[in-house]
Scaffold this motif. Structure first.
Motif, short mmCIF file in Angstrom:
data_model
loop_
_atom_site.label_atom_id
_atom_site.label_comp_id
_atom_site.label_asym_id
_atom_site.label_seq_id
_atom_site.Cartn_x
_atom_site.Cartn_y
_atom_site.Cartn_z
N HIS A 2 51.49 57.47 29.85
CA HIS A 2 51.82 56.08 30.18
C HIS A 2 52.54 55.48 28.98
O HIS A 2 52.02 55.56 27.87
CB HIS A 2 50.55 55.26 30.41
N LEU B 254 47.36 42.63 35.05
CA LEU B 254 46.56 41.48 34.67
C LEU B 254 45.64 41.87 33.54
O LEU B 254 44.96 42.89 33.61
CB LEU B 254 45.72 41.03 35.87
N ILE C 123 42.54 40.02 31.10
CA ILE C 123 41.69 38.85 31.05
C ILE C 123 41.09 38.75 29.66
O ILE C 123 40.62 39.74 29.12
CB ILE C 123 40.56 38.99 32.09
N PHE D 33 36.69 46.74 35.19
CA PHE D 33 35.89 46.68 36.41
C PHE D 33 36.81 46.21 37.52
O PHE D 33 37.94 45.82 37.28
CB PHE D 33 34.71 45.71 36.24
N PHE E 152 34.95 42.65 42.89
CA PHE E 152 34.73 41.22 42.71
C PHE E 152 33.58 40.69 43.55
O PHE E 152 33.21 39.54 43.44
CB PHE E 152 36.01 40.46 43.05
N TYR F 86 28.44 41.11 37.69
CA TYR F 86 29.39 41.63 36.70
C TYR F 86 29.66 40.61 35.61
O TYR F 86 29.91 40.97 34.46
CB TYR F 86 30.71 42.03 37.37
N ILE G 258 29.78 41.17 31.57
CA ILE G 258 30.89 40.73 30.72
C ILE G 258 30.36 39.83 29.62
O ILE G 258 30.75 39.93 28.47
CB ILE G 258 31.95 39.98 31.55
N LEU H 159 37.98 41.17 22.98
CA LEU H 159 37.72 41.84 24.25
C LEU H 159 38.85 41.54 25.20
O LEU H 159 39.23 40.38 25.37
CB LEU H 159 36.41 41.30 24.83
N ILE H 160 39.40 42.56 25.83
CA ILE H 160 40.25 42.29 26.96
C ILE H 160 39.71 43.06 28.16
O ILE H 160 39.10 44.11 28.03
CB ILE H 160 41.75 42.59 26.73
N ILE H 161 39.92 42.46 29.32
CA ILE H 161 39.35 42.99 30.55
C ILE H 161 40.49 43.33 31.49
O ILE H 161 41.43 42.55 31.63
CB ILE H 161 38.46 41.91 31.20
N CYS H 162 40.39 44.50 32.11
CA CYS H 162 41.41 44.87 33.09
C CYS H 162 40.71 45.13 34.41
O CYS H 162 39.62 45.67 34.44
CB CYS H 162 42.12 46.15 32.67
N THR H 163 41.36 44.76 35.49
CA THR H 163 40.69 44.88 36.77
C THR H 163 41.30 45.95 37.67
O THR H 163 40.98 46.01 38.84
CB THR H 163 40.74 43.54 37.53
N ASP H 164 42.18 46.74 37.16
CA ASP H 164 42.65 47.82 38.02
C ASP H 164 43.13 49.02 37.23
O ASP H 164 42.96 49.09 36.02
CB ASP H 164 43.72 47.32 38.98
N SER I 198 45.81 49.97 36.20
CA SER I 198 46.82 49.80 35.17
C SER I 198 46.20 49.77 33.78
O SER I 198 46.91 49.82 32.78
CB SER I 198 47.60 48.51 35.41
N GLU J 223 44.82 51.96 32.29
CA GLU J 223 45.12 53.20 31.55
C GLU J 223 46.17 52.95 30.47
O GLU J 223 46.14 53.55 29.41
CB GLU J 223 45.65 54.28 32.49
N LYS J 224 47.07 52.05 30.79
CA LYS J 224 48.13 51.75 29.83
C LYS J 224 47.62 51.18 28.52
O LYS J 224 48.23 51.33 27.48
CB LYS J 224 49.13 50.75 30.44
N TYR J 225 46.49 50.47 28.64
CA TYR J 225 45.95 49.83 27.45
C TYR J 225 44.93 50.70 26.75
O TYR J 225 44.41 50.34 25.70
CB TYR J 225 45.35 48.47 27.83
#
Lengths: 323, 323
Positions: free
Chosen positions: A46, A92, A94, B66, B69, B74, B78, B92-97, B99, B101-103
């Motif tokens: 990626h 996204l 958060i 995660f 929803f 949850y 968090i 802290l950053i939160i990703c919901t899908d 994607s 993986e990129k981070y």
DNA sequence: TTGTAAGCGTTATCAA
DNA sequence: TTGATAACGCTTACAA
């Protein structure tokens, strides 16, 4: 960590070719494209958003900021944002605290949706710009790069309280949220305006300052019960506090609504189970709409007119009919 | 966007000096330090994590992933993560899908906590490494760089069901969650083991496959009511489904627990209001512990032994006493 | 169609 | 105590 160089080496091409493949440029041979894709797949490569954002400044990612973990309907807002964002091929991320300022620049994210009140207006005014639009929820900021998406607190609260008055209630208490927040101000103002319009007296001693948490509603109710005369109806600026109040009343043997009626605001998950009369905010839609405006503005539109979301009154057992 | 160069120019020093100030190096004069700090303040400058991460690979930020929803607890997880992370000066950053993986690479984040089941084991195995530790919740992965933090589903479910049997219940139904998930397997296995230990028969037709959503519990109950004989007690693999089932029963005029008892798992917000007998998972603590292990491992510890969190049984009205 | 090289914002190395 | 410069992973002119 596997990078673009590694891919280039394995594919026997230059890094720019790999980059061109990954960004769907047309200037690359079909066989090369295939080969590069295959290798990326195999190594599950990626592109590193850091390198990418640094250079191009077009990081198809948006940021959402919130921090009040007691308000469970936030998940619905996130859900709405997430759905719109995914459908439009954005990512996204958060952030839950002030550190999100670090991510609010266009090499990492291309815009933000802000819900956290701890994020000051002045900071947002400084960050928002032509190429970093912002959407704020539940507050109003007058800035050409910031759009406000707010709930129509006043109208719905006005209508709810007028209905309660119509049912015969005359003596009110009010539990407010954080005093500086716009939504609390509007809810309280609507409440006062209904009473005034109906020539109903309201004394400052019947106002209790809370913080939107259940505990503060509980405490307010406990204090209220110490006073000589109870109101007919306790109006709360949100559901959490209303639920806290109901628990306190029940613990002391008071019946809701026979001894005292209670109203909330939010229609949180518990509201239904508790039979709480409240106002339903369409949270999923709120998130969805906020994301839509943000991405439209990122894409060049310049729409910063304040958007008001309608809310819906829901009568349940916590308010009855007073003869 | 104001960067380190701008600061350097205004302060009349080089970028490296500014960098040294910002990173609290000692090799910089007191007056210079002050001047630089003042200018950063004025321009509200924050170092861009993209540039920083790219170079140093030590991005004091962790990632949480995660995506369901519907599971409102949850937010508590968090909250726990957020508190630990803040106390230890991480972001802290939160990703919901997917994607996210990129981070998940050490120029943007220094480790991840994964809750989303959509993130495949094989992907995590590929990403986890010496300098990118991972903590997974609710599943077990055997990898020297991945730590599992799981709820002790088996023991608590075993104890709950044994207590229900002790109260005289003999005919059971079971509504399961997604069949591939480890927690569902353990909860079901404990259930079966209690029945076997007590010589209670269980037929496959009394098993209903759900997906942890309220709707699936509702549907299971509807189907169940079509059958000739109702069980005494419907055991659900989580609260959402139990609540759905209770709603279905009540809609059809069945009383809980007189006509049928119901148990859940999670102790979600609604469980108390619904009077649901369930198992309480300490979610805040779960998040806090996960964050603690992750940051310890980022800091060089190598602790990847699976950690089991104890859960607590809570009896409420949805289970009675069967004569 | 492909490769070379500059540049994004930052830190680290080393020289001044 | 400071500053010049290379390097990080990537995109994008531009040259081949």
């Amino acid at each position: 960590m596997v990078g673009i160089k590694e891919i280039a080496k394995r594919a026997g091409v230059s890094v720019s070719t790999v980059s061109n493949v990954l960004n769907n440029k047309k200037n690359v041979g079909e066989d090369t494209r295939q080969r590069v894709h295959k290798i990326c797949e195999e190594l599950s490569y990626h592109p590193n958003p850091a390198g990418r954002g640094l250079k191009s400044g077009k990081p198809e990612t948006i940021l959402f900021n919130f921090s009040d973990f007691d308000r469970s309907f936030y998940l619905k807002i996130i859900n709405g944002i997430s759905d719109y964002v995914n459908d439009n091929d954005y990512d996204l991320i958060i952030c839950t605290d002030k550190s999100c300022e670090k991510y609010m620049n266009n090499s990492l994210t291309s815009g933000s949706i802000i819900l956290d009140m701890k994020m000051r207006d002045e900071v947002l005014n400084r960050i928002a710009s032509e190429n970093y639009p912002i959407v704020v929820l539940d507050r109003f900021i007058d800035n050409p790069f910031i759009k406000s998406v707010v709930v129509n607190n006043y109208d719905s609260m006005y209508e709810l309280i007028q209905s309660v008055v119509d049912r015969g209630y005359r003596h009110f208490g009010f539990v407010g949220g954080p005093e500086e927040t716009a939504d609390n101000k509007e809810r309280y103002q609507a409440f006062r305006d209904v009473l005034a319009a109906n020539h109903i007296d309201f004394q400052q001693k019947s106002y209790f300052a809370g913080n939107y948490r259940e505990k503060s509603g509980y405490t307010a109710a406990k204090i209220l019960m110490l006073s000589r005369e109870l109101p007919d109806c306790l109006v709360c600026a949100n559901d959490n506090m209303a639920i806290g109040a109901i628990k306190a009343f029940r613990e002391n043997g008071l019946r809701v609504p026979q001894d005292i009626a209670v109203t909330g605001f939010d229609n949180c998950d518990l509201a239904e189970a508790m039979g709480l009369t409240t106002i339903s905010i369409p949270n999923y839609e709120r998130g969805y709409i906020a994301a839509r405006y943000l991405i439209e503005n990122i894409r060049g539109q310049k729409n910063t007119e304040t958007f008001k979301i309608a809310a819906k009154i829901i009568f349940r057992d916590s308010v009855g009919h007073k003869k």
